[in-house]
Design a protein around this motif. Structure first.
Motif, short mmCIF file in Angstrom:
data_model
loop_
_atom_site.label_atom_id
_atom_site.label_comp_id
_atom_site.label_asym_id
_atom_site.label_seq_id
_atom_site.Cartn_x
_atom_site.Cartn_y
_atom_site.Cartn_z
N PRO A 146 0.83 -1.21 0.00
CA PRO A 146 0.00 0.00 0.00
C PRO A 146 0.86 1.26 0.00
O PRO A 146 1.87 1.32 0.70
N GLN A 147 0.46 2.25 -0.79
CA GLN A 147 1.21 3.50 -0.86
C GLN A 147 0.25 4.68 -0.72
O GLN A 147 -0.81 4.70 -1.34
N VAL A 148 0.66 5.63 0.10
CA VAL A 148 -0.14 6.82 0.36
C VAL A 148 0.65 8.05 -0.08
O VAL A 148 1.80 8.23 0.34
N PHE A 149 0.04 8.88 -0.91
CA PHE A 149 0.65 10.13 -1.34
C PHE A 149 -0.08 11.29 -0.68
O PHE A 149 -1.28 11.48 -0.88
N LEU A 150 0.66 12.05 0.12
CA LEU A 150 0.14 13.23 0.79
C LEU A 150 0.65 14.47 0.05
O LEU A 150 1.86 14.69 -0.03
N VAL A 151 -0.26 15.26 -0.48
CA VAL A 151 0.11 16.42 -1.30
C VAL A 151 -0.32 17.69 -0.57
O VAL A 151 -1.51 17.89 -0.31
N GLN A 152 0.63 18.53 -0.23
CA GLN A 152 0.33 19.73 0.54
C GLN A 152 -0.40 20.76 -0.32
O GLN A 152 -0.02 21.02 -1.46
N ASN A 153 -1.45 21.36 0.24
CA ASN A 153 -2.17 22.43 -0.48
C ASN A 153 -2.52 23.58 0.45
O ASN A 153 -3.54 24.24 0.30
N SER A 154 -1.63 23.85 1.42
CA SER A 154 -1.83 24.99 2.32
C SER A 154 -1.42 26.27 1.61
O SER A 154 -0.98 26.27 0.46
N GLY A 155 -1.54 27.40 2.32
CA GLY A 155 -1.25 28.70 1.72
C GLY A 155 0.16 28.84 1.21
O GLY A 155 0.40 29.49 0.18
N TRP A 156 1.14 28.22 1.92
CA TRP A 156 2.52 28.31 1.47
C TRP A 156 2.71 27.71 0.08
O TRP A 156 3.67 28.05 -0.63
N MET A 157 1.82 26.82 -0.33
CA MET A 157 1.96 26.13 -1.62
C MET A 157 1.30 26.90 -2.77
O MET A 157 1.27 26.42 -3.90
N GLU A 158 0.80 28.09 -2.50
CA GLU A 158 0.05 28.85 -3.50
C GLU A 158 0.76 28.97 -4.85
O GLU A 158 0.14 28.75 -5.91
N PRO A 159 2.07 29.27 -4.92
CA PRO A 159 2.69 29.41 -6.24
C PRO A 159 2.75 28.11 -7.04
O PRO A 159 2.73 28.14 -8.27
N PHE A 160 2.79 26.96 -6.36
CA PHE A 160 2.84 25.69 -7.07
C PHE A 160 1.52 25.40 -7.80
O PHE A 160 1.50 24.68 -8.79
N TYR A 161 0.44 25.98 -7.29
CA TYR A 161 -0.86 25.79 -7.93
C TYR A 161 -1.21 26.94 -8.87
O TYR A 161 -1.90 26.74 -9.88
N ALA A 162 -0.74 28.16 -8.55
CA ALA A 162 -1.15 29.34 -9.31
C ALA A 162 -0.31 29.57 -10.57
O ALA A 162 -0.82 30.10 -11.56
N ASP A 163 0.95 29.18 -10.54
CA ASP A 163 1.83 29.42 -11.69
C ASP A 163 1.40 28.55 -12.87
O ASP A 163 1.38 27.32 -12.77
N PRO A 164 1.05 29.15 -14.01
CA PRO A 164 0.60 28.35 -15.16
C PRO A 164 1.69 27.45 -15.72
O PRO A 164 1.39 26.48 -16.43
N GLN A 165 2.96 27.73 -15.41
CA GLN A 165 4.07 26.91 -15.88
C GLN A 165 4.49 25.85 -14.86
O GLN A 165 5.47 25.13 -15.09
N SER A 166 3.77 25.76 -13.77
CA SER A 166 4.15 24.83 -12.70
C SER A 166 4.09 23.38 -13.18
O SER A 166 3.13 22.97 -13.82
N ARG A 167 5.13 22.62 -12.80
CA ARG A 167 5.18 21.20 -13.12
C ARG A 167 4.85 20.35 -11.89
O ARG A 167 5.15 19.16 -11.84
N PHE A 168 4.23 20.99 -10.91
CA PHE A 168 3.98 20.33 -9.63
C PHE A 168 3.05 19.12 -9.77
O PHE A 168 3.39 18.01 -9.36
N LYS A 169 1.89 19.32 -10.35
CA LYS A 169 0.94 18.21 -10.48
C LYS A 169 1.47 17.10 -11.39
O LYS A 169 1.32 15.91 -11.06
N PRO A 170 2.09 17.42 -12.53
CA PRO A 170 2.69 16.33 -13.33
C PRO A 170 3.75 15.55 -12.57
O PRO A 170 3.88 14.33 -12.76
N LEU A 171 4.52 16.23 -11.71
CA LEU A 171 5.53 15.53 -10.91
C LEU A 171 4.88 14.49 -10.01
O LEU A 171 5.31 13.33 -9.95
N VAL A 172 3.83 14.90 -9.30
CA VAL A 172 3.14 13.98 -8.40
C VAL A 172 2.58 12.80 -9.18
O VAL A 172 2.70 11.64 -8.78
N THR A 173 1.98 13.09 -10.32
CA THR A 173 1.39 12.03 -11.15
C THR A 173 2.44 11.02 -11.58
O THR A 173 2.26 9.80 -11.42
N GLU A 174 3.54 11.50 -12.15
CA GLU A 174 4.56 10.59 -12.68
C GLU A 174 5.25 9.81 -11.57
O GLU A 174 5.58 8.63 -11.76
N LEU A 175 5.47 10.43 -10.42
CA LEU A 175 6.11 9.72 -9.32
C LEU A 175 5.20 8.61 -8.81
O LEU A 175 5.65 7.48 -8.57
#
Length: 320
Positions: A18-47
């Motif tokens: 079993p594997q659990v992925f915890l992805v932070q989405n607090s206020g400090w993470m705002e640029p990872f979600y707001a930046d249109p060039q962010s590769r954050f979500k693709p990174l989580v997906t591929e990993l």
């Protein structure tokens, strides 16, 4: 929502992890979600797709800090890995954005709360691997002393008996949001129990993680086992004995039946496996067993100093 995972565990084959992925989405993470060039979500997906094997139970959850009316972590998906997993992970992450408190302010972060919930609720106290994707700023209740909070988080890791192995993968990722900017993030891997530790070792050995994260991880735990590695670099056979190297790195000695005093000189490289730490000093000793009999080993030196990762030091020895 994480209770769904316990139901999946009961139907898994014995070898599944079993594997659990915890992805932070607090206020400090705002640029990872707001930046249109962010590769954050693709990174989580591929990993997730690289490390989760067919048949494994996979839970994907977002976390910040739990408040009344705003629980954390919050499950985004829970499924057995198969052909449709990529689409499931992509869809689950697509709608994920920076979380806010019930009053409207950006959510705070509690790393320890998230890891504890993953072990007790998502894994249900069973073995597995917990992945934590974070900008490494721990700020429960908007606490600005993030360095102190991070130290407390590391203490939780080291004191927690269930966590057998803890690795940290630092990643560079420049992102710019409306409120904050960031230059990178951290991916933690926590092996829970013996089963989780074995599974994480296999992922490291077969290169599954390295396909996505090329930088070596920092080992947080354990710090008292498997700290160095000996690699033979030169063997001088003596009459009556010959040596060969097995694929797994084991040095094999073949002694002729008529050999009376077989001996050999072996040159080694001693390597530090404790990245990123340098071993300031250590005392060396050696012993060998040949044909069920203890044999003396003479070392060219009994101390090593300033042994840094990636910079092996030579060590001479004589086996008698």
């Amino acid at each position: 929502m994480l209770v769904m995972f316990a139901l999946l565990c009961g139907a898994l084959p014995a070898f599944a992890t079993p594997q659990v992925f915890l992805v932070q989405n607090s206020g400090w993470m705002e640029p990872f979600y707001a930046d249109p060039q962010s590769r954050f979500k693709p990174l989580v997906t591929e990993l997730a797709l690289a490390v989760a094997q067919p048949g494994d139970a996979l839970v994907l959850a977002a976390f910040n800090q739990s408040l009344p009316g705003a629980p954390s972590p919050k499950a985004l998906m829970s499924a057995k890995v198969g052909e449709g997993t990529r689409a499931q992970v992509t869809k689950a992450l697509a709608g994920l954005d920076t979380a806010r408190k019930p009053g409207g302010a950006l959510a705070d972060t509690d790393l320890g709360e998230a890891v504890s919930a993953a072990m007790t609720q998502a894994l249900g106290g069973k073995d597995g691997i917990v992945w934590l994707v974070t900008n490494n700023r721990n700020s429960p209740n908007n606490d600005q002393a993030t360095a102190q909070r991070n130290r407390e988080f590391y203490e939780l890791i080291h004191r927690g008996g269930a966590i057998r192995t803890a690795l940290a993968f630092p990643l560079r990722m420049q992102v710019q949001g409306e409120h904050y900017r960031a230059n990178g993030l951290m991916v933690y891997a926590f092996a829970i129990g013996a089963g989780g530790a074995g599974a994480l070792e296999r992922l490291l050995a077969n290169g599954s993680i390295a396909k996505i994260i090329t930088e070596p991880p920092a080992r947080l735990k354990p710090l008292d086992r498997n700290t160095v590695r000996l690699v033979p670099r030169k063997v001088e056979d003596a009459p009556g004995v010959s040596f060969s190297m097995a694929p797994n790195g084991v040095l094999r000695a073949d002694v002729a039946s008529g050999a009376t005093s077989p001996s050999a000189r072996i040159g080694w490289n001693i390597e530090n496996t404790m990245y990123p730490y340098t071993i300031a000093s250590a005392t060396l000793s050696a012993r060998s067993k040949l044909g069920g009999e203890d044999r003396p080993v003479t070392l060219g030196g009994t101390r090593v100093t300033a042994l840094a990762p990636g910079k092996p030091q030579p060590l001479a020895s004589t086996l008698q």
